[in-house]
Design a protein around this motif. Structure first.
Motif, PDB file in Angstrom:
ATOM      1  N   ILE A 104      14.563  29.067  19.745  1.00 56.37           N
ATOM      2  CA  ILE A 104      14.193  28.927  22.032  1.00 56.37           C
ATOM      3  C   ILE A 104      15.460  28.865  21.752  1.00 56.37           C
ATOM      4  O   ILE A 104      16.722  27.854  22.411  1.00 56.37           O
ATOM      5  CB  ILE A 104      13.691  27.604  22.502  1.00 56.37           C
ATOM      6  CG1 ILE A 104      12.881  26.901  20.704  1.00 56.37           C
ATOM      7  CG2 ILE A 104      13.479  26.587  23.582  1.00 56.37           C
ATOM      8  CD1 ILE A 104      11.425  27.810  21.428  1.00 56.37           C
ATOM      9  N   LEU A 107      17.362  25.623  24.643  1.00 47.88           N
ATOM     10  CA  LEU A 107      18.159  24.890  23.517  1.00 47.88           C
ATOM     11  C   LEU A 107      18.847  25.159  23.446  1.00 47.88           C
ATOM     12  O   LEU A 107      19.208  26.759  22.776  1.00 47.88           O
ATOM     13  CB  LEU A 107      16.442  24.021  23.207  1.00 47.88           C
ATOM     14  CG  LEU A 107      15.679  23.897  23.667  1.00 47.88           C
ATOM     15  CD1 LEU A 107      14.459  23.556  22.797  1.00 47.88           C
ATOM     16  CD2 LEU A 107      15.261  22.911  24.518  1.00 47.88           C
ATOM     17  N   GLU A 111      19.459  20.962  19.623  1.00 48.88           N
ATOM     18  CA  GLU A 111      17.734  20.846  20.052  1.00 48.88           C
ATOM     19  C   GLU A 111      16.957  21.559  18.980  1.00 48.88           C
ATOM     20  O   GLU A 111      16.491  21.705  18.737  1.00 48.88           O
ATOM     21  CB  GLU A 111      18.026  20.926  21.202  1.00 48.88           C
ATOM     22  CG  GLU A 111      18.590  19.626  22.174  1.00 48.88           C
ATOM     23  CD  GLU A 111      18.386  19.798  23.576  1.00 48.88           C
ATOM     24  OE1 GLU A 111      17.827  19.216  24.150  1.00 48.88           O
ATOM     25  OE2 GLU A 111      18.523  21.098  23.813  1.00 48.88           O
ATOM     26  N   LEU A 115      14.282  20.606  16.506  1.00 52.26           N
ATOM     27  CA  LEU A 115      12.632  20.339  16.854  1.00 52.26           C
ATOM     28  C   LEU A 115      11.890  20.770  15.784  1.00 52.26           C
ATOM     29  O   LEU A 115      11.907  21.188  14.975  1.00 52.26           O
ATOM     30  CB  LEU A 115      12.532  21.701  16.981  1.00 52.26           C
ATOM     31  CG  LEU A 115      11.309  22.445  18.379  1.00 52.26           C
ATOM     32  CD1 LEU A 115      11.873  21.502  19.237  1.00 52.26           C
ATOM     33  CD2 LEU A 115      11.642  23.613  19.101  1.00 52.26           C
ATOM     34  N   GLY A 116      10.684  19.512  16.571  1.00 52.64           N
ATOM     35  CA  GLY A 116       9.723  19.623  15.262  1.00 52.64           C
ATOM     36  C   GLY A 116       9.620  18.890  14.249  1.00 52.64           C
ATOM     37  O   GLY A 116       8.821  18.348  13.390  1.00 52.64           O
ATOM     38  N   LEU A 117      10.945  17.863  14.563  1.00 52.15           N
ATOM     39  CA  LEU A 117      10.681  17.227  13.144  1.00 52.15           C
ATOM     40  C   LEU A 117      11.092  15.568  13.795  1.00 52.15           C
ATOM     41  O   LEU A 117      10.932  15.599  14.987  1.00 52.15           O
ATOM     42  CB  LEU A 117      12.516  17.045  12.562  1.00 52.15           C
ATOM     43  CG  LEU A 117      13.045  18.369  11.714  1.00 52.15           C
ATOM     44  CD1 LEU A 117      14.311  18.782  10.940  1.00 52.15           C
ATOM     45  CD2 LEU A 117      12.118  18.242  10.526  1.00 52.15           C
ATOM     46  N   ILE A 141       8.084   7.789  18.894  1.00 58.10           N
ATOM     47  CA  ILE A 141       7.784   9.353  19.801  1.00 58.10           C
ATOM     48  C   ILE A 141       8.200   9.884  20.766  1.00 58.10           C
ATOM     49  O   ILE A 141       8.514  11.306  20.792  1.00 58.10           O
ATOM     50  CB  ILE A 141       6.280   8.497  20.572  1.00 58.10           C
ATOM     51  CG1 ILE A 141       5.586   8.069  19.845  1.00 58.10           C
ATOM     52  CG2 ILE A 141       5.986   9.166  21.358  1.00 58.10           C
ATOM     53  CD1 ILE A 141       4.135   6.828  20.673  1.00 58.10           C
ATOM     54  N   PHE A 142       9.473   8.921  21.110  1.00 59.41           N
ATOM     55  CA  PHE A 142      10.658   9.541  21.843  1.00 59.41           C
ATOM     56  C   PHE A 142      11.758   9.790  21.943  1.00 59.41           C
ATOM     57  O   PHE A 142      12.467  10.768  22.132  1.00 59.41           O
ATOM     58  CB  PHE A 142      10.874   8.478  23.338  1.00 59.41           C
ATOM     59  CG  PHE A 142       9.409   8.274  23.807  1.00 59.41           C
ATOM     60  CD1 PHE A 142       9.081   9.140  24.884  1.00 59.41           C
ATOM     61  CD2 PHE A 142       8.742   6.951  23.934  1.00 59.41           C
ATOM     62  CE1 PHE A 142       7.311   8.611  24.966  1.00 59.41           C
ATOM     63  CE2 PHE A 142       7.786   6.858  24.829  1.00 59.41           C
ATOM     64  CZ  PHE A 142       7.375   7.849  25.194  1.00 59.41           C
ATOM     65  N   GLY A 143      12.335   9.258  20.151  1.00 58.43           N
ATOM     66  CA  GLY A 143      13.464   9.448  19.931  1.00 58.43           C
ATOM     67  C   GLY A 143      14.361  10.762  19.781  1.00 58.43           C
ATOM     68  O   GLY A 143      13.027  11.160  19.401  1.00 58.43           O
ATOM     69  N   LEU A 144      15.259  10.916  19.565  1.00 59.19           N
ATOM     70  CA  LEU A 144      16.320  11.908  19.274  1.00 59.19           C
ATOM     71  C   LEU A 144      17.238  11.601  18.968  1.00 59.19           C
ATOM     72  O   LEU A 144      18.028  11.771  19.687  1.00 59.19           O
ATOM     73  CB  LEU A 144      16.056  12.733  20.786  1.00 59.19           C
ATOM     74  CG  LEU A 144      16.162  14.378  20.734  1.00 59.19           C
ATOM     75  CD1 LEU A 144      15.032  14.619  19.946  1.00 59.19           C
ATOM     76  CD2 LEU A 144      16.424  15.180  21.744  1.00 59.19           C
TER      77      LEU A 144
ATOM     78  N   ARG B 164      11.896  13.729  22.446  1.00 60.21           N
ATOM     79  CA  ARG B 164      11.480  14.423  21.208  1.00 60.21           C
ATOM     80  C   ARG B 164      10.439  15.472  21.764  1.00 60.21           C
ATOM     81  O   ARG B 164      10.588  16.413  22.409  1.00 60.21           O
ATOM     82  CB  ARG B 164      11.265  13.438  19.664  1.00 60.21           C
ATOM     83  CG  ARG B 164      10.464  14.407  18.768  1.00 60.21           C
ATOM     84  CD  ARG B 164      10.608  13.742  17.338  1.00 60.21           C
ATOM     85  NE  ARG B 164       8.797  12.841  18.202  1.00 60.21           N
ATOM     86  CZ  ARG B 164       7.925  13.445  17.954  1.00 60.21           C
ATOM     87  NH1 ARG B 164       7.592  14.351  17.313  1.00 60.21           N
ATOM     88  NH2 ARG B 164       6.911  12.569  17.503  1.00 60.21           N
ATOM     89  N   ILE B 165       9.371  14.323  23.057  1.00 59.04           N
ATOM     90  CA  ILE B 165       8.704  15.056  23.538  1.00 59.04           C
ATOM     91  C   ILE B 165       9.123  15.427  24.408  1.00 59.04           C
ATOM     92  O   ILE B 165       8.226  17.251  24.223  1.00 59.04           O
ATOM     93  CB  ILE B 165       7.526  13.777  24.365  1.00 59.04           C
ATOM     94  CG1 ILE B 165       7.298  12.563  23.160  1.00 59.04           C
ATOM     95  CG2 ILE B 165       6.809  13.897  24.967  1.00 59.04           C
ATOM     96  CD1 ILE B 165       6.229  12.224  23.807  1.00 59.04           C
ATOM     97  N   LEU B 167      11.416  18.130  24.854  1.00 60.70           N
ATOM     98  CA  LEU B 167      11.849  18.794  23.788  1.00 60.70           C
ATOM     99  C   LEU B 167      10.309  19.860  23.233  1.00 60.70           C
ATOM    100  O   LEU B 167      10.447  20.990  23.147  1.00 60.70           O
ATOM    101  CB  LEU B 167      12.779  18.482  22.282  1.00 60.70           C
ATOM    102  CG  LEU B 167      13.703  19.623  21.663  1.00 60.70           C
ATOM    103  CD1 LEU B 167      14.834  19.942  22.434  1.00 60.70           C
ATOM    104  CD2 LEU B 167      14.150  19.005  20.409  1.00 60.70           C
ATOM    105  N   GLU B 168       9.519  19.176  23.157  1.00 61.18           N
ATOM    106  CA  GLU B 168       8.863  19.899  21.840  1.00 61.18           C
ATOM    107  C   GLU B 168       7.605  20.829  23.237  1.00 61.18           C
ATOM    108  O   GLU B 168       7.550  21.995  22.920  1.00 61.18           O
ATOM    109  CB  GLU B 168       7.600  19.129  21.538  1.00 61.18           C
ATOM    110  CG  GLU B 168       8.231  18.413  20.169  1.00 61.18           C
ATOM    111  CD  GLU B 168       7.883  17.466  19.803  1.00 61.18           C
ATOM    112  OE1 GLU B 168       6.195  17.078  19.594  1.00 61.18           O
ATOM    113  OE2 GLU B 168       7.744  16.719  17.973  1.00 61.18           O
ATOM    114  N   THR B 170       8.749  21.782  26.213  1.00 60.92           N
ATOM    115  CA  THR B 170       9.858  22.760  26.012  1.00 60.92           C
ATOM    116  C   THR B 170       9.986  24.256  25.284  1.00 60.92           C
ATOM    117  O   THR B 170       9.472  25.586  25.781  1.00 60.92           O
ATOM    118  CB  THR B 170      11.643  22.638  26.154  1.00 60.92           C
ATOM    119  OG1 THR B 170      11.914  21.241  27.434  1.00 60.92           O
ATOM    120  CG2 THR B 170      12.281  23.550  27.231  1.00 60.92           C
TER     121      THR B 170
END
Lengths: 535, 311
Positions: A104, A107, A111, A115-117, A141-144, B164-165, B167-168, B170
């Motif tokens: 992408i 990004l 990122e 992505l997707g993990l 759910i949210f964590g990055l 993460r959401i 990012l997904e 986007t």
């Protein structure tokens, strides 16, 4: 059961990591893979060689879970597997770098990698208790977790000698760098097997060397690499073993130490191939195209072509060499009147054509073989006849009053189809159904039959098979012999070197140097292409 | 003194008229970032306005109205989702259909509600703060929804750019095929975003009938949904810019009302035209800007995702 055998052989290089047996894959109207056997061993670089449409990519897409085979068995690490999605392939440890990168652009590198993990749950978040379990859920759910990811990415990059900036946006990177991001992405997902689809198509010779060095390091560390390619010298240099496919069938698997380019070409095409289209010295005549300090902007509004100057003469092929994305596309579009000239001048036979409408440029005698044949070169859903007629539609020879003269059109098209050896069942089928080589022949027929004085050929052989490449190259040289001026833009440096009389090297929008082909060599041009004269 | 009062009334007017636009624009930003264009904002807002009004009228609680508005508008947005995500039909046509459906449905169902005063939100009163001269009036005398809209901006920014959401979302909006190969459920993410967009548009509509006014008037959204869509482009798909844009437009509308009441010698039809004329102006400017810098628009916007088809 299988585990036992695996363990006994341990790190043995003979252990097949992947085994594909009797794979059949049919698409409507063709069999892409016909009972193909393939295996790759742990720690080897395995070349998968074949012409376009030989079924290489299809076979690997089956392994990567993008397609499902109609019949045949796949096993990975000794276990029979049914890979039904790329995600499943990744879980098994199979990663693939496609020809068109799956990144992408908007990004950052990091990122894209994560992505997707699902984020991994760190120690501090484990343990019982209601509060921690809520926090854990929230984190899932949210964590990055960019910090951990960053350390791992840098670690991986260092291990394989890849330079990478984790926080750069992907669109800012060069194609070579993007490829590295793709490889890191697969490694980050713990891939043991890496499939690379035509990885060198977009790289400079120096970048290709770097890539192969890196693959070598990976293989030594026990990774397995499958290299899909149609370039003979590459497989011979980089691979341990080579599997050759032709028309969807397995021809043979050979050790690269024991083969030569000639052998491989014969296996690949099924006949002897001319490696060198004859190029004779010719005397250039009058100046046809003159470009003077041309500046053109790209879609982002940045200068893509910066003060480029050069000229093309009668009976001459001027090759533009450069890594893609250095302003070639914008340069060509400006000459064809498809992109605004910001400053500078383009003249055709002494007459200025900067910012002239495309139609006027065409009518003065400029032929154009565009890089993107499917979208710019043709209307794929229209028939061969209609496509050939484009650009000629207002010519008096095909019109009777307000109507098209159908018989005249049909006659002319039939003649061209025959003359240019377009293999088709009928002239009334949509162009999109033909193979790449035949599509290119239609464009060539259309452009050359207008007898242009200048022919601009952008990537004329990209994606074509060996036979069609030979045809296109011979035709270009034939045109030159007839006194046409030809501007050739190609990412394939070998092709540029072979066909051109002079080579203009473009780097970051500037024509850095114009060299006579006979006075230079691949190494020198490659170095200039990579900006070697600039820094 | 006149100037200070006038200024206060323009500023508070900007915030009040801007708030429904904030909600609707934020919702449409979320929707569009996932690659779905929902032109039905106007329709979803009007459904929100009526269902909010009915909900609060029968329950005597504006909060029930808010929930009803978000759910009903959310449901309407799912029609768009089903057509565009599952059936892969044309997003523009489906969106316009949602507008027509919403406007028609509410004219029909809202007939009985015309002329009734409902239960709405009262302005909050913060001790000390609300009593400050000037600042108190400009900043601290709004109803709760206004503050909610402001809070929503950093919340969505965080969600879209730091999680993460986000990012997904986007990834799905930029390249659904890439997202798919990485195991991101493209359709589910898009449905989620469309539904969120619908709920927020509904909330924007409810603001009109529960806070801005307390009555139901046929077609009371009066084109605000379309302005919200223009604001998405103005905002370059970023929540923080949406807030600025929404208040700016609120300001133009507020100013237009003040000018009318002040009795300027210009036809009120011309004055009423101001927000829409400004919309065209903003689109012109941002079209130039985005053409120049390729900002914003998600790469896969308006493109249905069909697995296995060529990119």
């Amino acid at each position: 059961m299988y585990r036992d055998t695996d363990d006994r052989f341990g790190e043995n290089i003979m252990t097949p990591l992947v085994k594909m047996q009797q794979i059949v894959k049919r698409f409507p109207g063709l069999t892409a893979n016909d009972r193909v056997d393939f295996e790759a061993r742990k720690g080897e670089i395995h070349g998968l060689l074949g012409e376009n449409g030989a079924g290489k990519t299809t076979l690997m897409n089956i392994l990567y879970g993008l397609y499902r085979q109609d019949s045949g068995e796949v096993s990975f690490e000794g276990q029979p597997v049914q890979i039904d999605s790329p995600r499943h392939a990744l879980e098994l440890g199979i990663g693939m770098v496609h020809q068109h990168f799956r990144l992408i652009p908007r990004l950052t590198v990091l990122e894209n990698v994560v992505l997707g993990l699902r984020p991994e749950i760190g120690v501090e978040r484990q343990g019982p208790g209601r509060l921690t379990s809520v926090r854990r859920k929230f984190f899932q759910i949210f964590g990055l977790d960019t910090k951990t990811a960053e350390t791992r990415v840098i670690e991986l990059a260092e291990r394989f000698g890849l330079k990478i900036h984790p926080h750069a946006k992907v669109w800012e990177l060069s194609v070579g760098e993007q490829q590295r991001v793709e490889i890191i992405k697969a490694l980050y997902r713990n891939a043991k097997l890496l499939i690379l689809d035509e990885p060198t198509a977009v790289l400079t010779p120096q970048e290709v060397d770097r890539l192969f060095d890196m693959l070598q390091t990976m293989a030594e560390q026990g990774y397995t690499i499958i290299l899909i390619t149609h370039k003979l010298n590459e497989v011979l240099n980089a691979c341990h073993r080579i599997t050759v496919l032709r028309n969807g069938r397995l021809v043979s698997t050979v050790d690269s130490a024991e083969s030569t380019q000639k052998d491989l070409a014969k296996l690949m095409v099924g006949r002897e191939v001319l490696f060198h289209v004859d190029q004779e010295a010719s005397t250039a005549g009058e100046e046809i195209l003159h470009v003077d300090h041309l500046t053109v902007l790209n879609d982002k509004g940045l200068e893509a072509v910066r003060g480029a100057s050069f000229s093309v003469h009668e009976g001459e092929i001027l090759g533009v060499a450069g890594v893609s994305g250095n302003g070639q596309t914008e340069l060509i579009e400006a000459i064809n009147g498809l992109r605004r000239v910001e400053s500078g001048k383009i003249s055709f036979r002494g007459k200025e054509i900067s910012n002239a409408p495309p139609r006027q440029i065409i009518e003065q005698g400029v032929g154009y073989i565009p890089e993107d044949r499917m979208n710019v070169g043709l209307a794929t859903s229209m028939t061969i006849t209609e496509n050939m007629l484009l650009k000629h539609q207002s010519s008096s020879q095909f019109n009777r009053g307000w109507f098209l003269d159908k018989t005249a059109v049909k006659k002319a098209v039939e003649r061209l189809v025959k003359a240019y050896d377009v293999r088709t069942a009928s002239i009334n089928i949509p162009v999109g159904r033909l193979s790449g080589g035949n599509i290119q022949k239609i464009i060539l027929a259309r452009e050359i039959s207008r007898h242009p004085q200048l022919l601009i050929a952008s990537q004329p052989t990209r994606g074509l098979d060996v036979g069609a490449i030979e045809y296109v190259q011979t035709l270009l040289i034939e045109q030159k012999r007839q006194g046409k001026a030809i501007l050739l833009i190609s990412e394939n440096l070998d092709e540029t070197m072979r066909l051109s009389d002079r080579i203009a090297v473009i780097y970051e929008g500037e024509i850095v140097r114009i060299l006579k082909t006979k006075d230079t060599n691949r190494r020198e041009v490659g170095l200039i292409m990579a900006g070697g004269l600039k820094d | 003194m006149f100037t200070s009062i006038f200024l206060i009334s323009v500023l508070t007017g900007a915030v009040r008229a801007g708030t429904p636009l904030v909600f609707a624009t934020l919702g449409e930003i979320v929707t569009q970032r996932s690659g779905v264009l929902n032109l039905g904002v106007e329709g979803m807002m009007i459904v929100g306005a009526l269902s909010g009004f009915i909900g609060s009228y029968y329950s005597h609680s504006p909060w029930v109205g808010v929930v009803a508005a978000m759910l009903c508008a959310g449901l309407i947005s799912l029609i768009h989702g089903f057509l565009c995500i599952t059936l892969k039909s044309d997003q523009v046509i489906s969106g316009i259909m949602i507008v027509l459906l919403g406007v028609g449905l509410t004219s029909f169902a809202g007939e009985a509600m015309v002329g009734i005063t409902g239960y709405g939100f009262e302005p909050l009163h913060f001790p000390l703060l609300s009593d400050l001269p000037f600042l108190g009036e400009v900043l601290f005398q709004y109803n709760i929804l206004v503050y909610l809209a402001v809070l929503l901006v950093p919340l969505l920014w965080w969600l879209l750019f730091r999680t993460r959401i986000g990012l997904e979302i986007t990834a799905v909006g930029e390249s659904p095929s890439t997202a798919d190969t990485l195991g991101i459920p493209v359709d589910r993410v898009r449905y989620m975003c469309v539904f969120t967009g619908g709920m927020l548009a509904g909330l924007g509509g409810a603001f009109l009938s529960l806070a801005y006014t307390r009555i139901w008037v046929d077609h009371m959204t009066a084109g605000r949904g379309w302005i919200a869509i223009a604001l998405v482009i103005f905002a370059a798909w970023k929540p923080q810019r949406a807030l600025v844009g929404a208040y700016l437009f609120g300001g133009i509308e507020g100013l237009q009302l003040r000018l009318q009441t002040a009795g300027v010698g210009v036809s009120h039809h011309v004055l009423q035209m101001m927000p829409y004329a400004a919309t065209i102006l903003v689109l012109l400017i941002s079209a130039r800007e985005s053409a120049r810098r390729r900002i914003g628009a998600p790469e896969a916007l308006m493109k249905p995702y069909i697995r296995g088809a060529r990119d």
